[in-house]
Scaffold this active site. Structure first.
Site, PDB file in Angstrom:
ATOM      1  N   ASP A  34       0.871  -1.171   0.000  1.00  0.00           N
ATOM      2  CA  ASP A  34       0.000   0.000   0.000  1.00  0.00           C
ATOM      3  C   ASP A  34       0.914   1.228   0.000  1.00  0.00           C
ATOM      4  OD1 ASP A  34      -2.169   1.690  -0.020  1.00  0.00           O
ATOM      5  OD2 ASP A  34      -3.256   0.632   1.553  1.00  0.00           O
TER       6      ASP A  34
HETATM    7  C1  NOJ Z   1      -4.096   3.824   0.177  1.00  0.00           C
HETATM    8  C2  NOJ Z   1      -5.275   2.916   0.264  1.00  0.00           C
HETATM    9  O1  NOJ Z   1      -5.223   2.164   1.455  1.00  0.00           O
HETATM   10  C3  NOJ Z   1      -5.417   1.979  -0.915  1.00  0.00           C
HETATM   11  O2  NOJ Z   1      -6.624   1.285  -0.803  1.00  0.00           O
HETATM   12  C4  NOJ Z   1      -5.338   2.747  -2.187  1.00  0.00           C
HETATM   13  O3  NOJ Z   1      -5.556   1.902  -3.294  1.00  0.00           O
HETATM   14  C5  NOJ Z   1      -3.983   3.422  -2.250  1.00  0.00           C
HETATM   15  N1  NOJ Z   1      -3.854   4.352  -1.134  1.00  0.00           N
HETATM   16  C6  NOJ Z   1      -3.777   4.177  -3.550  1.00  0.00           C
HETATM   17  O4  NOJ Z   1      -4.542   5.314  -3.579  1.00  0.00           O
END
Ligand code: NOJ
Length: 715
Positions: free
Chosen positions: A243
């Site tokens: 993430d």
């Molecule tokens: C953080 C989030 O937890 C995730 O779900 C998301 O896809 C990414 N950022 C990218 O924006």
């Protein structure tokens, strides 16, 4: 490939800033970047792709990632609302239209579906999940994967799906986003991992790690999850992305001392791409040179990334040629948004059949509240590319449908859902007093749910509760329509509504879909994909809980208001419940009313004993005794009475959406294979255990039409 070119394939950077993309351009030319996130401008995306393909030594195309979560420009209901449809085909269709729109912008990778099972409506990301049940979430997640990717991920409008967040993110402490997760391994396997496995089996090309930690190990560094479970047990061949910056965050967690160590832990655990972070870019090469990471690990990660690029057909077709793609069909997109919104609406209460409203008996309708005419707020969380100008609000749609003969008086009352400024309340009550019926458009605005938007108090925010009470006092029938990104606690307002329709955040077609239901053109058919607590202190409360050694028995649940001060302890029932809230939720999982009245009968099993390896056939007949045709979602639940580990009191094993005309009876057929009864045992091993099972079929998780069967060892 040089080592640095290999590492480049594992680096993803934020591309949201500026044009021309100088800082990215240089990286691309040097082969130092394999993927870009957060740019949906077709011209910029094309230019980035051109530099990668034409100006880097190897010409490897880029993965262009974007959070296309519930629609792109045409916003559909939030995923939790989509889950309330219990309709995998519709969910697939929604993902398809989203992918078609996104692909035209050059996006070839979405960070969806999210399938974190959660039992905690305080968690802001409940909006983005597919509910509390592993079976429902599995079916819908697989459908979304197929919708995004199609059968052929190299097709021009297919985009790679990303199953997220692996794993256990839905269990964050107290529903606080990003917080620690404490999930025993058995529960992790039997509940939280199941939808991920379904997504992998549906062919998901990628998977994202969770921000949180389980049992002392941040998921971005979990070899157990990323190697043992994902690769060794499930045979996943796609790519794993961290993430956002979660590789470097290993040091903030306190697992590693610096970025270098963080890069080593993540790479060894099996994270292929680092999302928006430079730990890999800065340290992987040196870690290999110094022998701390085997080159083979790097090669495996690069292979995973290149394999996905191949499967997406990027080497043959790196650029999107919009002239050759079928023209986007706004009519179909809107129709999909409408149908999904329609089927997502859950009727929670309908006292004296107030709904559907009888147009013939109405002269004046008062429409009040901050969400009745809020084009942006009805879209919900994650709408980077959503176009609020496409929204049709309840005020617009209802006004149109009521026509000139019925007056619609509207007052927003509060600037936004959190407002405590009550200066318009008197005027609202005045309108209510002069109306034949009051419709309240209440709930949470977009900003109150989604990532980083957890709430500890999940009542209606601001002064909305006061509004409900005040309007009730005007003495007219009150219909509540709640738009929200989570289950709200409704116990302190529920009695003030004659009817209550839960709409989640329904997307652009909120107004028409809600209006159709209010006026009876469509019978509501959504079912809750998550339990609604009556007070927040009940959380976590969920239908597939364990029996415990002291289950609350009917008639043995005391209430705080009726306790004798010197009552002996034994008179309290001595079981698992709250003295002030009992053991029942406000509304159970699977619940949802209809304008039809569905009676389940003639439950039949094609046998009452089967052997491991066999399939049980189950039929039930459902008759609509109501005055209106409608859809019903028939649900099958099972309990494994004795297990190697304790088993839930009920587990959803099947569901079927059927349309039933007035007076009509339909037969619903379920098939239960012995494998569907399996679970991970006390040794962490999958087993299908012979023994006795109880079974129920009905319209929600309280279904009481019951039967049973016995599972024998394989013949
Ligand atoms: C953080 C989030 O937890 C995730 O779900 C998301 O896809 C990414 N950022 C990218 O924006």
């Amino acid at each position: 490939m040089t080592r640095s070119e290999k590492v480049g394939q594992l680096v993803q950077l934020d591309g949201s800033h500026g044009y021309p993309p100088d800082y990215l351009g240089e990286r691309l030319r040097a082969g130092g970047l394999g993927s870009v996130i957060n740019n949906a401008n077709p011209d910029i995306v094309k230019e980035l792709q051109r530099i990668a393909v034409e100006e880097s030594r190897l010409g490897i195309p880029l993965l262009i990632g974007r959070d296309v979560i519930h629609g792109f420009r045409h916003v559909l209901p939030i995923p939790l609302g989509q889950a309330a449809t219990w309709n995998p085909e519709l969910v697939l269709a929604g993902a398809r239209v989203a992918a078609e729109e996104a692909a035209r912008a050059g996006i070839n990778w979405t960070f969806a579906p999210m399938m974190d099972v959660t039992r905690d409506p305080r968690w802001g990301r409940v909006a983005e999940c597919l509910g509390e049940d592993p079976h429902l979430a599995s079916e819908l997640a697989a459908a979304m994967v197929r919708g995004f990717q199609t059968d052929d991920p190299s097709a021009p409008t297919a985009i790679a799906a990303c199953a997220k967040h692996f794993a256990g993110y839905g269990g964050v402490d107290a529903g606080r986003d990003y917080d620690t997760t404490n999930l025993p391994r058995n529960e992790l396997r039997n509940v939280h991992l199941r939808p991920f496995r379904a997504a992998v089996e549906a062919g998901a090309l990628s998977l994202m790690t969770s921000f949180s930690e389980i049992d002392g190990m941040p998921c971005t560094a979990s070899r157990f999850l990323l190697r043992q479970v994902l690769r060794d047990e499930w045979g996943f061949e796609g790519l794993v992305v961290s993430d956002w910056d979660s590789v470097r965050q290993l040091s903030i967690h306190g697992l590693t001392a610096d970025d270098r160590e963080a890069a080593r832990e993540a790479c060894e655990a099996g994270v292929d791409i680092e999302m928006q972070g430079e730990a890999y870019a800065h340290h992987l090469e040196e870690l290999i040179e110094s022998g701390q990471i085997a080159e083979a690990l790097l090669d495996a990660a690069v292979s995973n990334v290149l394999r996905v690029k191949c499967l997406l057909g990027l080497f043959e077709r790196p650029f999107v040629d919009n002239d050759t793609l079928p023209a986007p069909d706004p009519v179909r997109m809107r129709a999909t948004a409408r149908e999904t919104a329609r089927q997502s609406l859950v009727l929670l209460k309908n006292h004296d059949n107030l709904l559907p409203l009888d147009r013939g008996r109405l002269k004046n309708v008062a429409l009040l509240g901050p969400l009745a005419d809020a084009p942006y707020q009805q879209l919900g969380t994650w709408i980077f590319d959503g176009d609020a100008s496409l929204s049709v609000t309840l005020r617009q749609a209802l006004g149109e449908q009521l026509g000139d003969d019925i007056e619609l008086s509207y007052l927003r009352v509060f600037e936004h859902s959190r407002s405590r400024d009550t200066r318009d309340m008197a005027a609202a009550c005045e309108l209510a007093a002069h109306a034949d019926v009051v419709v309240l458009g209440l709930g949470e605005e977009s900003i109150l749910s989604g990532e980083a938007h957890s709430r500890a108090d999940i009542d209606l925010p601001g002064a909305q509760r006061e509004l409900v009470h005040a309007v009730r006092a005007a003495g007219k029938p009150v219909v509540g329509v709640i738009l929200a990104g989570r289950p709200l606690t409704l116990s302190n307002v529920i009695n003030d509504f004659d009817a209550l329709l839960y709409a989640w955040h329904p997307g652009i077609e909120a107004g028409p879909a809600i209006t159709e239901v209010l006026l009876g053109d469509v019978s509501p058919s959504g079912k809750l994909p998550i339990t609604f607590p009556s007070v927040v202190g009940q959380v976590p409360i969920y239908y597939n809980h364990k029996m415990t050694g002291k289950p609350p028995l009917p008639g043995q649940v005391a209430h705080i208001d009726s306790l004798h001060t010197r009552a002996p302890q034994t008179s309290l029932g001595m079981s698992a419940y709250h003295l002030d809230a009992g053991h029942r939720p406000q509304f159970p999982f699977g619940f949802g009313l209809s304008y039809g009245q569905f009676h389940y009968h003639d439950l039949q099993l094609d046998r009452h004993a089967l052997s491991v390896g066999e399939t049980l056939g189950i039929t039930v007949r459902v008759t609509n005794h109501g005055a209106q045709a409608g859809d019903e979602v028939a649900q099958l639940y099972v309990r494994d009475l004795v297990g190697n580990v304790t088993r839930p009191v009920r587990e959803l094993k099947g569901f079927e959406r059927v349309s039933i005309g007035v007076g009509e009876t339909v037969t619903v057929h379920f098939e239960l294979h012995s494998e569907d009864l399996g679970f991970y045992d006390r040794n962490d091993e999958w087993r299908v255990e012979p023994g006795a099972f109880q079974l129920w079929v009905g319209g929600d998780s309280d279904a009481d039409l019951e039967s049973g069967f016995y599972l024998h060892p394989a013949a």
